[in-house]
Write a protein that holds these residues in place. Structure first.
Motif, mmCIF file in Angstrom:
data_model
loop_
_atom_site.group_PDB
_atom_site.id
_atom_site.type_symbol
_atom_site.label_atom_id
_atom_site.label_comp_id
_atom_site.label_asym_id
_atom_site.label_seq_id
_atom_site.Cartn_x
_atom_site.Cartn_y
_atom_site.Cartn_z
ATOM 1 N N CYS A 186 0.827 -1.210 0.000
ATOM 2 C CA CYS A 186 0.000 0.000 0.000
ATOM 3 C C CYS A 186 0.863 1.262 0.000
ATOM 4 C CB CYS A 186 -0.940 0.000 1.211
ATOM 5 S SG CYS A 186 -2.276 -1.208 1.101
ATOM 6 N N PHE B 30 -11.463 5.168 -5.903
ATOM 7 C CA PHE B 30 -10.616 4.081 -6.417
ATOM 8 C C PHE B 30 -9.550 3.662 -5.410
ATOM 9 C CE2 PHE B 30 -6.694 2.669 -8.455
ATOM 10 C CZ PHE B 30 -7.150 1.546 -9.128
ATOM 11 N N THR B 31 -8.937 4.637 -4.753
ATOM 12 C CA THR B 31 -7.885 4.304 -3.792
ATOM 13 C C THR B 31 -8.408 3.400 -2.688
ATOM 14 O OG1 THR B 31 -6.830 6.449 -4.211
ATOM 15 C CG2 THR B 31 -6.134 5.248 -2.236
ATOM 16 N N ALA C 149 -9.049 -0.067 -4.124
ATOM 17 C CA ALA C 149 -7.767 -0.721 -4.387
ATOM 18 C C ALA C 149 -7.132 -1.232 -3.090
ATOM 19 C CB ALA C 149 -6.810 0.253 -5.082
ATOM 20 N N ILE D 105 -6.216 -5.113 -2.480
ATOM 21 C CA ILE D 105 -4.823 -5.470 -2.183
ATOM 22 C C ILE D 105 -4.720 -6.219 -0.857
ATOM 23 C CG2 ILE D 105 -2.556 -4.526 -1.561
ATOM 24 C CD1 ILE D 105 -3.197 -2.261 -3.606
ATOM 25 N N TYR E 215 -4.698 -6.744 -9.387
ATOM 26 C CA TYR E 215 -4.540 -5.288 -9.445
ATOM 27 C C TYR E 215 -4.700 -4.777 -10.877
ATOM 28 C CZ TYR E 215 -2.744 -0.642 -8.420
ATOM 29 O OH TYR E 215 -2.618 0.718 -8.259
ATOM 30 N N LEU F 93 -8.434 -4.842 -11.648
ATOM 31 C CA LEU F 93 -9.137 -3.727 -10.996
ATOM 32 C C LEU F 93 -8.943 -2.440 -11.770
ATOM 33 C CD1 LEU F 93 -10.701 -2.679 -8.490
ATOM 34 C CD2 LEU F 93 -8.475 -2.215 -7.441
ATOM 35 N N ASN F 94 -7.733 -2.191 -12.240
ATOM 36 C CA ASN F 94 -7.471 -0.981 -13.030
ATOM 37 C C ASN F 94 -8.259 -0.968 -14.324
ATOM 38 O OD1 ASN F 94 -5.107 1.026 -12.128
ATOM 39 N ND2 ASN F 94 -4.678 -1.013 -11.286
#
Length: 312
Positions: free
Chosen positions: A119, A253-254, A257, A261, A304, A307-308
């Motif tokens: 992170c 989004f953060t 994410a 993660i 990841y 997700l993007n």
């Protein structure tokens, strides 16, 4: 790509430490007495210190909305993971000493060290702050339900053990710190940091040492155990896909994410430590942790990337 390379480097370091523990057991440097001592040092000293240190940052009202979102994401994911693990264990009709470890491998991930490291690599200090909040419910759950899953068949087990244990006490104190408008004095913070930092290398040394107790034929047998692979697949693929169900909601989004993660972390070393402490299937837990840690080199970048693609 740079972030993923950094994460892979962290995994290689962890796995190398486990190999040192394995070699130390084979050469007689670590014996069964040392295994017990390491278990107690981690559970009662270094891990509580790390928990308190990780939660020592000032609270602000501007952060309140993100706080609630992260807590919701954490509860949503972990409750569904608990339900999934329970039914998977029940379907397989596993014995008690293995069933609790099996469920723990699915539910609880290595969110403390690996999670914070990744992170920070992706989102700098903001990522660590969000990860700390997301981990609040996780810390309470692993030190209550996580202990219960593995220790419930012991005659000495009680709800007092479940609540008044160092993990829950440290998390409660850390939450109090989090809600206060100030931080700990620098000297105390540094003390907790230095005391808590050895948690991860000691945990991986212990896991390597526990694997070193296994004979080669037993090790190969465990690696062929379908239940181990079921647990690893559920931990690395099925559970991390749960936050993807919320991808079309208005969630920053953060935050999403961070949830993906941390949920996609390999199984927590704490599972093997609890198994050693409470007399459950330690070897099954240790192998599951190592296998999930190795395979997360593939699963984490994939998740990841997905997700993007879907969220942006």
């Amino acid at each position: 790509m740079l972030e993923m390379l950094s994460f892979i480097q962290q995994l290689i370091i962890l796995y190398s430490i486990a190999l040192v523990g394995y070699a130390a057991k084979k050469f007689g440097i670590i014996d069964d007495t040392a295994d017990k001592a390491l278990t107690n040092i981690i559970l009662y000293i270094t891990l509580p210190a790390l928990i308190v240190f990780s939660m020592d940052f000032p609270f602000s009202f501007s952060f309140l909305k993100n706080f609630y979102t992260l807590i919701f994401l954490s509860i949503y994911i972990l409750v569904l993971a608990c339900i999934l693990a329970f039914f998977m264990a029940r379907q397989n009709n596993l014995p008690e000493d293995k069933g609790g470890v099996y469920q723990s491998l699915i539910i609880f991930g290595n969110q403390g060290f690996l999670g914070y490291a990744l992170c920070f690599s992706l989102f700098s200090k903001e990522g660590v702050m969000y990860a700390s909040v997301f981990n609040l419910f996780f810390l309470f759950l692993i030190w209550t339900y996580g202990v219960y899953l593995i220790a419930k068949e012991q005659l000495t087990f009680s709800w007092r053990i479940l609540i008044l244990n160092p993990g829950v006490l440290a998390t409660s104190f850390g939450l109090l710190l989090f809600l206060m408008p100030f931080k700990l004095p620098l000297t105390i913070s540094k003390f907790l940091e230095n005391l808590g930092t050895p948690t991860t290398p000691l945990s991986m040394l212990l896991i390597g040492s526990l694997i070193g107790n296994l004979k080669k034929d037993v090790l190969l047998k465990l690696c062929k155990d379908k239940h181990l692979w079921q647990a690893v697949f559920a931990k690395l693929i099925i559970v991390p896909l749960l936050p993807f169900m919320l991808i079309f909601f208005n969630i920053k989004f953060t935050l999403l994410a961070i949830a993906v993660i941390l949920t996609a972390m390999p199984s927590a070393p704490t599972t093997a430590i609890f198994a050693k402490k409470y007399g459950s299937d330690t070897y099954f837990g240790s192998i599951g942790i190592c296998v999930s840690t190795l395979l997360s080199l593939l699963s984490l970048p994939l998740l990841y990337w997905l997700l993007n693609i879907l969220a942006k």
